[in-house]
Design an enzyme around this catalytic site. Structure first.
Site, mmCIF file in Angstrom:
data_model
loop_
_atom_site.group_PDB
_atom_site.id
_atom_site.type_symbol
_atom_site.label_atom_id
_atom_site.label_comp_id
_atom_site.label_asym_id
_atom_site.label_seq_id
_atom_site.Cartn_x
_atom_site.Cartn_y
_atom_site.Cartn_z
ATOM 1 C CG ASN A 90 81.224 66.464 180.028
ATOM 2 O OD1 ASN A 90 80.461 65.781 179.346
ATOM 3 N ND2 ASN A 90 81.204 66.454 181.366
ATOM 4 C CE1 TYR A 155 71.620 69.573 177.159
ATOM 5 C CE2 TYR A 155 70.597 68.513 175.270
ATOM 6 C CZ TYR A 155 71.557 68.517 176.262
ATOM 7 O OH TYR A 155 72.448 67.475 176.353
ATOM 8 C CB THR A 190 74.559 59.699 182.485
ATOM 9 O OG1 THR A 190 73.648 60.615 181.860
ATOM 10 C CG2 THR A 190 75.631 59.285 181.500
ATOM 11 C CG ASP A 191 72.975 60.492 187.842
ATOM 12 O OD1 ASP A 191 72.767 59.252 187.812
ATOM 13 O OD2 ASP A 191 73.647 61.060 188.719
HETATM 14 P P1 NDP Z 1 75.711 64.890 184.466
HETATM 15 O O1 NDP Z 1 74.590 65.681 185.049
HETATM 16 O O2 NDP Z 1 76.204 63.701 185.175
HETATM 17 O O3 NDP Z 1 76.955 65.824 184.198
HETATM 18 C C1 NDP Z 1 76.944 67.196 184.118
HETATM 19 C C2 NDP Z 1 78.225 67.682 184.760
HETATM 20 O O4 NDP Z 1 78.364 69.069 184.510
HETATM 21 C C3 NDP Z 1 78.242 67.476 186.269
HETATM 22 O O5 NDP Z 1 79.467 66.887 186.656
HETATM 23 C C4 NDP Z 1 78.125 68.881 186.842
HETATM 24 O O6 NDP Z 1 78.872 68.989 188.038
HETATM 25 C C5 NDP Z 1 78.739 69.696 185.712
HETATM 26 N N1 NDP Z 1 78.234 71.073 185.682
HETATM 27 C C6 NDP Z 1 76.967 71.492 185.483
HETATM 28 N N2 NDP Z 1 76.907 72.820 185.578
HETATM 29 C C7 NDP Z 1 78.168 73.247 185.835
HETATM 30 C C8 NDP Z 1 78.749 74.506 186.052
HETATM 31 N N3 NDP Z 1 78.029 75.643 186.027
HETATM 32 N N4 NDP Z 1 80.070 74.576 186.302
HETATM 33 C C9 NDP Z 1 80.835 73.456 186.331
HETATM 34 N N5 NDP Z 1 80.347 72.235 186.142
HETATM 35 C C10 NDP Z 1 79.024 72.131 185.898
HETATM 36 O O7 NDP Z 1 75.207 64.489 182.998
HETATM 37 P P2 NDP Z 1 75.959 63.832 181.751
HETATM 38 O O8 NDP Z 1 77.226 63.224 182.145
HETATM 39 O O9 NDP Z 1 74.957 63.030 181.043
HETATM 40 O O10 NDP Z 1 76.244 65.118 180.833
HETATM 41 C C11 NDP Z 1 77.538 65.534 180.440
HETATM 42 C C12 NDP Z 1 77.427 66.270 179.111
HETATM 43 O O11 NDP Z 1 76.951 65.376 178.116
HETATM 44 C C13 NDP Z 1 76.459 67.447 179.133
HETATM 45 O O12 NDP Z 1 77.004 68.508 178.360
HETATM 46 C C14 NDP Z 1 75.226 66.889 178.462
HETATM 47 O O13 NDP Z 1 74.474 67.892 177.867
HETATM 48 C C15 NDP Z 1 75.854 65.974 177.438
HETATM 49 N N6 NDP Z 1 75.003 64.912 176.915
HETATM 50 C C16 NDP Z 1 74.572 63.857 177.696
HETATM 51 C C17 NDP Z 1 73.821 62.837 177.122
HETATM 52 C C18 NDP Z 1 73.371 61.634 177.901
HETATM 53 O O14 NDP Z 1 72.716 60.773 177.320
HETATM 54 N N7 NDP Z 1 73.691 61.494 179.162
HETATM 55 C C19 NDP Z 1 73.437 62.877 175.725
HETATM 56 C C20 NDP Z 1 73.938 64.017 175.014
HETATM 57 C C21 NDP Z 1 74.697 64.983 175.602
HETATM 58 P P3 NDP Z 1 78.433 69.979 189.252
HETATM 59 O O15 NDP Z 1 76.954 69.887 189.348
HETATM 60 O O16 NDP Z 1 79.169 69.455 190.435
HETATM 61 O O17 NDP Z 1 78.926 71.327 188.844
#
Ligand code: NDP
Length: 251
Positions: A90, A155, A190-191
């Site tokens: 994710n 992306y 979400t954020d």
């Molecule tokens: P967030 O920014 O809340 O979540 C992203 C998460 O990924 C964070 O917990 C972050 O934690 C982690 N992350 C980012 N880079 C790394 C890394 N290099 N290593 C480990 N962890 C990492 O956003 P969302 O919850 O919205 O997104 C989650 C997924 O859902 C993503 O793949 C996003 O593309 C996808 N998505 C979201 C949508 C939406 O509407 N919100 C729609 C479609 C897809 P940390 O920074 O602590 O590492």
């Protein structure tokens, strides 16, 4: 009668599990009886999330772009929890930038996080799943993998790549009991969507093409993840489940 939507006895590793959709999936999986391990870069965030979920939850500080450390992460989870039967890839970063301003460095950063990071953990986790003859790998795709959205070229490439990976992995792993699927969330609160508060035009555009005329909630994705990881989806592999209020078929 056994509830086919329960996950008792399963151990799930969720990358990016400390926030947003990852955290929602962690809550839902734990609610269905699984143990969950959250992985991400920020320990404070992970600790807080794990405390909120309770004793069924643990965490590992991990950066998915450190590809050579993926085997250690998987080994650690397996030795501490006894098994690793569900992997949810994710973790993700967003990048909104016009294509002509997107540099190779930008592009690689996005691909490394979404594609190479997910593949590195998957290949190590899949070894154990293949040995057990069962397991479930879930990816988080996006609307950007289903239709054209401007200003998100890197992306989009990454998320489209994930959908291809789901199909390739399903053909390779599913003959041995490992199911591989993706959820394509629509626009979920979400954020990552915070920027829409200052962009009413884009917000209206999204809502106008979404038949349900609203954004999704993170638990909508959590519930979909429970289904795909559970015995209820035992005949489901290689698929992308859209959870989007109809956005991908709206006109
Ligand atoms: P967030 O920014 O809340 O979540 C992203 C998460 O990924 C964070 O917990 C972050 O934690 C982690 N992350 C980012 N880079 C790394 C890394 N290099 N290593 C480990 N962890 C990492 O956003 P969302 O919850 O919205 O997104 C989650 C997924 O859902 C993503 O793949 C996003 O593309 C996808 N998505 C979201 C949508 C939406 O509407 N919100 C729609 C479609 C897809 P940390 O920074 O602590 O590492």
């Amino acid at each position: 009668m056994m509830d086919p939507f329960r996950l008792d006895g399963e151990v799930a590793l969720i990358t990016g599990g400390g926030t947003g959709l990852g955290l929602a999936m962690a809550r839902s999986l734990a609610g269905a009886g699984a143990r969950v391990v959250l992985a991400g870069r920020r320990e404070v965030v992970l600790r807080q999330a794990a405390e909120e979920i309770g004793p069924a939850c643990n965490y590992e500080v991990f950066d998915v772009t450190q590809l050579e450390q993926a085997a250690d992460l998987v080994d650690k989870v397996r030795s501490r929890e006894g098994r690793l039967s569900i992997l949810i890839n994710n973790a993700g970063i967003h990048l909104k930038r016009p294509a002509i301003e997107t540099t190779e460095e930008d592009f690689l950063r996005v691909l490394n996080t979404h594609l190479l990071g997910a593949h590195a953990i998957t290949r190590h986790a899949a070894r154990g799943m293949l040995a057990e003859g069962r397991g479930c790998v879930l990816f988080v795709a996006s609307m950007a993998a289903l239709f054209g959205i401007p200003y998100v070229v890197a992306y989009t490439a990454a998320k489209s790549g994930l959908v291809g990976m789901v199909r390739a992995l399903a053909t390779e792993l599913s003959p041995h009991g490992v199911r591989v699927n993706a959820i394509a969330p629509g626009w979920i609160r979400t954020d990552m969507l915070r920027h829409l508060d200052t962009d009413p035009e884009r917000k209206e555009k999204i809502l106008s093409r979404t038949p349900m005329r609203c954004f999704g909630e993170p638990e909508d994705i959590g519930n979909a993840a429970v289904y795909l990881c559970s015995p209820a989806a035992r005949f489901v592999t290689g698929t992308v489940l859209t959870v989007d209020g109809g956005a991908s078929i709206g006109f």
